[in-house]
Design an enzyme around this catalytic site. Structure first.
Site, PDB file in Angstrom:
ATOM      1  N   ARG A 161      -0.664  -0.959  -6.528  1.00  0.00           N
ATOM      2  CA  ARG A 161       0.019  -1.623  -5.416  1.00  0.00           C
ATOM      3  C   ARG A 161       1.356  -2.151  -5.919  1.00  0.00           C
ATOM      4  NH1 ARG A 161       0.912  -5.616  -8.049  1.00  0.00           N
ATOM      5  NH2 ARG A 161       1.767  -6.555  -6.191  1.00  0.00           N
ATOM      6  N   GLY A 162       2.211  -2.588  -4.965  1.00  0.00           N
ATOM      7  CA  GLY A 162       3.574  -2.980  -5.322  1.00  0.00           C
ATOM      8  C   GLY A 162       4.505  -1.854  -4.900  1.00  0.00           C
ATOM      9  N   ALA A 163       5.595  -2.224  -4.205  1.00  0.00           N
ATOM     10  CA  ALA A 163       6.422  -1.212  -3.544  1.00  0.00           C
ATOM     11  C   ALA A 163       6.941  -0.101  -4.473  1.00  0.00           C
ATOM     12  CB  ALA A 163       7.581  -1.914  -2.821  1.00  0.00           C
ATOM     13  N   ARG A 170       0.279   3.790   3.062  1.00  0.00           N
ATOM     14  CA  ARG A 170       0.608   2.405   3.413  1.00  0.00           C
ATOM     15  C   ARG A 170       1.962   2.423   4.122  1.00  0.00           C
ATOM     16  NH1 ARG A 170      -0.199  -2.228  -0.965  1.00  0.00           N
ATOM     17  NH2 ARG A 170      -0.427  -3.474   0.929  1.00  0.00           N
ATOM     18  N   ASP A 200       9.258  -5.360   0.148  1.00  0.00           N
ATOM     19  CA  ASP A 200       8.653  -4.062   0.472  1.00  0.00           C
ATOM     20  C   ASP A 200       9.566  -3.212   1.333  1.00  0.00           C
ATOM     21  OD1 ASP A 200       6.259  -5.888  -0.248  1.00  0.00           O
ATOM     22  OD2 ASP A 200       5.591  -3.812  -0.449  1.00  0.00           O
ATOM     23  N   ASN A 214       8.131  -8.810   3.020  1.00  0.00           N
ATOM     24  CA  ASN A 214       7.468  -8.964   1.716  1.00  0.00           C
ATOM     25  C   ASN A 214       6.084  -9.565   1.958  1.00  0.00           C
ATOM     26  OD1 ASN A 214       7.460  -8.789  -1.207  1.00  0.00           O
ATOM     27  ND2 ASN A 214       7.565 -11.024  -1.228  1.00  0.00           N
TER      28      ASN A 214
HETATM   29  O1  MRU Z   1       0.192  -5.627  -0.917  1.00  0.00           O
HETATM   30  P1  MRU Z   1       0.933  -5.504  -2.209  1.00  0.00           P
HETATM   31  O2  MRU Z   1       0.261  -6.155  -3.360  1.00  0.00           O
HETATM   32  O3  MRU Z   1       1.322  -4.071  -2.494  1.00  0.00           O
HETATM   33  O4  MRU Z   1       2.276  -6.305  -1.949  1.00  0.00           O
HETATM   34  C1  MRU Z   1       3.250  -6.332  -2.947  1.00  0.00           C
HETATM   35  C2  MRU Z   1       4.415  -7.175  -2.590  1.00  0.00           C
HETATM   36  O5  MRU Z   1       4.522  -7.710  -1.517  1.00  0.00           O
HETATM   37  C3  MRU Z   1       5.511  -7.266  -3.605  1.00  0.00           C
HETATM   38  O6  MRU Z   1       6.176  -8.487  -3.507  1.00  0.00           O
HETATM   39  C4  MRU Z   1       6.520  -6.132  -3.355  1.00  0.00           C
HETATM   40  O7  MRU Z   1       5.868  -4.905  -3.301  1.00  0.00           O
HETATM   41  C5  MRU Z   1       7.577  -6.084  -4.375  1.00  0.00           C
HETATM   42  S1  MRU Z   1       6.883  -5.731  -5.957  1.00  0.00           S
HETATM   43  C6  MRU Z   1       7.941  -5.255  -7.047  1.00  0.00           C
END
Ligand code: MRU
Length: 361
Positions: free
Chosen positions: A51-53, A94, A243, A253
């Site tokens: 996970r994470g953008a 997603r 995101d 985000n």
């Molecule tokens: O649902 P997630 O854990 O994928 O959400 C992640 C976030 O909201 C982060 O802040 C975003 O992806 C930036 S990470 C470098």
């Protein structure tokens, strides 16, 4: 010695598999999940193994490349068919992080470039190279943001982090969290405050795990303590990732970011957004146009294996919220800093023009 070790790589590509660090299990267990097909990579993204953008874009690109490689025995038509199918499947995994959509667009473009080839291995190699290039871009961007961000926010000693924006969320040191670890390395911080980030606890489970490994002094708090800490002077800025950033600068985000921005405004503190340009979506005019993912009620209603919400009570579980651009102190990208964050500043960043210089000329 300020120990900083960010070797928490969330993924590793092998010839016929993508190996993912299982982020659902951390910090209790350090397990890996091996994905051999696009379907398995898509499931891992949906279930938040990864996970994470930035990193879900990289994972999706490898998922497409793996599927093409597996189809190579069937010749060109089979590879093309498998690639199209994999792109559709992964793009839908997603909806909010635009890095995922952009990575898939790049994979489609790479396929189009070699569409006339008669040898399937040419396509397979091209798609592998594109996935590696996407990974390399995100890694380099992450390193550049860490340096630039640390220069910009130098002077703040008590930052607050939300969600996980570290090495686990990118393929480099991170976004917001990388700025903080860089400041720690420079000896500029007192302590980092980590918001637990309900419902899936990316802050408590993942950010704290990374910071502990890196030897960064930190404290984990429940999300609802943030405003009180600001009032007491125990937090002097907030750094978050993103995101998707709309063309007008509105930022989607992890849910809770908007509340932090409002708290910051009330206490006169800056909220900085740290994100690569792959998170900016110039085709999305404003925050209200960003698709917000609604996730399963069990993420909220079940805690540690126990039901904590009555079965008959509905639950709302949007994974993200939108912070208006006006509440953002600055956007830090690998290409430069945008402040104030607005449509003109973003357009100038993307076109490579120094807008401030242009305005003063
Ligand atoms: O649902 P997630 O854990 O994928 O959400 C992640 C976030 O909201 C982060 O802040 C975003 O992806 C930036 S990470 C470098």
């Amino acid at each position: 010695v300020r120990r900083v070790d960010v070797a928490c790589r969330p993924l590793r590509r092998e010839a016929d598999a993508l190996v993912l660090l299982d982020q659902r299990r951390l910090p209790e267990r350090v397990d890996e999940v091996r994905c051999r097909t696009a379907e398995e990579v898509a499931a891992a993204i949906r279930d938040m193994v990864v996970r994470g953008a930035p990193v879900i874009g990289v994972a999706a690109a490898h998922g497409v490349a793996l599927e093409a490689r597996a189809a190579a025995g069937g010749g060109m038509a089979a590879v093309r068919e498998a690639t199209f199918r994999a792109c559709d499947l992964l793009a839908a995994a997603r909806p909010t992080a635009v890095n995922l959509a952009l990575a898939i667009e790049r994979m489609r473009g790479a396929l189009a470039e070699v569409a006339a080839a008669s040898d399937a291995s040419v396509v397979v190699e091209r798609l592998d190279a594109e996935a590696r290039a996407i990974e390399e871009f995100e890694e380099a961007a992450s390193l550049a943001m860490a340096r630039m961000g640390a220069d910009l926010v130098a002077g703040h000693r008590r930052p607050y982090l939300h969600c996980n924006t570290g090495a686990l969320a990118t393929v480099g040191p991170g976004t917001a969290q990388a700025v903080v670890t860089e400041l720690w390395r420079r000896g500029a911080l007192e302590r980092v405050v980590v918001g637990e980030t309900r419902p899936l606890l990316q802050g408590a489970r993942l950010t704290a795990w990374e910071l502990a490994r890196a030897g960064v002094l930190h404290v984990v708090v429940v999300d609802s303590l943030a405003a009180a800490l600001m009032r007491r002077g125990e937090v002097d800025c907030v750094l978050v990732g993103a995101d998707r950033i709309a063309a007008n600068g509105d930022v989607a985000n992890k849910v809770g970011t908007y509340a932090l921005a409002v708290h910051c405004a009330h206490h006169g503190l800056p909220l900085y957004v740290v994100a690569p340009t792959t998170t900016i979506d110039p085709r999305c005019p404003a925050g209200e146009d960003i698709p917000i993912e609604e996730r399963d009620r069990r993420e909220v209603a079940v805690l540690g294996g126990r039901v904590v919400v009555p079965e008959e009570s509905p639950v709302a579980n949007p994974a993200f919220d939108v912070t208006p651009a006006a509440l953002v102190g600055a956007l830090i990208t690998e290409r430069g800093v945008v402040t104030p964050l607005d449509a003109a500043g973003l357009a100038a960043l993307l076109s490579g023009v120094d807008e401030k210089a242009a305005r003063s000329a």
